[in-house]
Scaffold this motif. Structure first.
Motif, PDB file in Angstrom:
ATOM      1  N   ASP A  61      67.059  43.325  38.196  1.00 53.20           N
ATOM      2  CA  ASP A  61      66.586  44.656  38.546  1.00 53.20           C
ATOM      3  C   ASP A  61      67.735  45.501  39.095  1.00 53.20           C
ATOM      4  O   ASP A  61      67.951  46.643  38.656  1.00 53.20           O
ATOM      5  N   SER A  62      68.497  44.942  40.033  1.00 54.03           N
ATOM      6  CA  SER A  62      69.624  45.671  40.638  1.00 54.03           C
ATOM      7  C   SER A  62      70.674  46.049  39.611  1.00 54.03           C
ATOM      8  O   SER A  62      71.199  47.173  39.636  1.00 54.03           O
ATOM      9  N   LYS A  86      62.451  50.656  41.581  1.00 53.72           N
ATOM     10  CA  LYS A  86      62.520  49.292  41.054  1.00 53.72           C
ATOM     11  C   LYS A  86      62.163  49.301  39.575  1.00 53.72           C
ATOM     12  O   LYS A  86      61.079  49.741  39.195  1.00 53.72           O
ATOM     13  N   LEU A  87      63.078  48.787  38.748  1.00 46.17           N
ATOM     14  CA  LEU A  87      62.806  48.715  37.305  1.00 46.17           C
ATOM     15  C   LEU A  87      61.564  47.886  37.008  1.00 46.17           C
ATOM     16  O   LEU A  87      60.836  48.166  36.075  1.00 46.17           O
ATOM     17  N   PHE A  88      61.380  46.833  37.812  1.00 47.36           N
ATOM     18  CA  PHE A  88      60.297  45.886  37.531  1.00 47.36           C
ATOM     19  C   PHE A  88      59.057  46.132  38.386  1.00 47.36           C
ATOM     20  O   PHE A  88      58.144  45.320  38.400  1.00 47.36           O
ATOM     21  N   CYS A 133      58.500  45.776  29.207  1.00 43.58           N
ATOM     22  CA  CYS A 133      59.613  46.402  29.924  1.00 43.58           C
ATOM     23  C   CYS A 133      60.911  46.224  29.153  1.00 43.58           C
ATOM     24  O   CYS A 133      61.637  45.248  29.345  1.00 43.58           O
ATOM     25  N   VAL A 136      64.560  45.806  30.898  1.00 47.56           N
ATOM     26  CA  VAL A 136      65.197  44.536  31.250  1.00 47.56           C
ATOM     27  C   VAL A 136      66.505  44.404  30.460  1.00 47.56           C
ATOM     28  O   VAL A 136      67.474  43.805  30.922  1.00 47.56           O
TER      29      VAL A 136
END
Length: 187
Positions: A61-62, A86-88, A133, A136
């Motif tokens: 994610d980071s 946060k992407l997730f 997603c 990722v």
């Protein structure tokens, strides 16, 4: 309405997860449903990786957010930041689909999509929220790509296909409204 059609109609893209990880029995059931997917010539040029490691997910994610933050076009970065940064979306686990190039090239992408849909529908049928997603993929284009492939145990010759986030919804959302204008009938 039969159960399959009902599951398809109820599925929504979750962007707000609790930290509760689905039980292993459910993750196994979902992974088994995934590999029931058909593939061109039954080559099965895919592998499903179930990720429950919080540190690994945080690192992916980071890395993705760092890459987004350095893009010239900040649209995606700003959108994710408005949604909590946060992407997730704090999902406690995910299934990563890795794929091997097929012939004709691109056929593996079709197979990956079918497999991902199996994951989403199986999860929905079990009351587990999910989100396809593609972001990722950002972790696999940066300087840490090989590190992440190793940590996720990608088989030799396989590349990232798609991630499906899994967990329980912090708040339920409605599925998108289907647009009947997107259907054309030819007689």
């Amino acid at each position: 309405m039969n159960d399959t059609i009902k599951t398809i109609a109820e599925r929504f893209s979750c962007r707000s997860f609790t930290d509760q990880v689905p039980e292993d029995k459910y993750l196994t059931t979902i992974a088994q449903a995934a590999i029931q997917a058909p593939s061109g010539m039954n080559r099965q040029y895919w592998q499903v990786i179930v990720v429950k490691n919080k540190k690994l997910m945080a690192d992916l994610d980071s890395e993705g957010m760092a890459i987004l933050s350095h893009l010239e076009d900040k649209t995606m970065y700003e959108r994710i930041m408005k949604r909590g940064g946060k992407l997730f979306y704090n999902a406690p686990c995910m299934m990563v689909i890795v794929i091997k190039e097929a012939s004709p090239k691109g056929a593996e992408l079709i197979d990956c999509g079918i497999l991902a849909q199996n994951i989403s529908l199986a999860a929905t049928s079990l009351g587990i929220a999910n989100l396809h997603c593609g972001l990722v993929a950002l972790a696999f284009v940066g300087n840490r790509a090989n590190e992440f492939k190793e940590r996720l145990q990608f088989p030799m010759g396989y590349e990232f296909g798609l991630g499906v986030l899994l967990g329980y919804a912090e708040k339920a959302a409605s599925p998108h409204a289907p647009n009947p204008d997107k259907i054309t009938y030819i007689e």
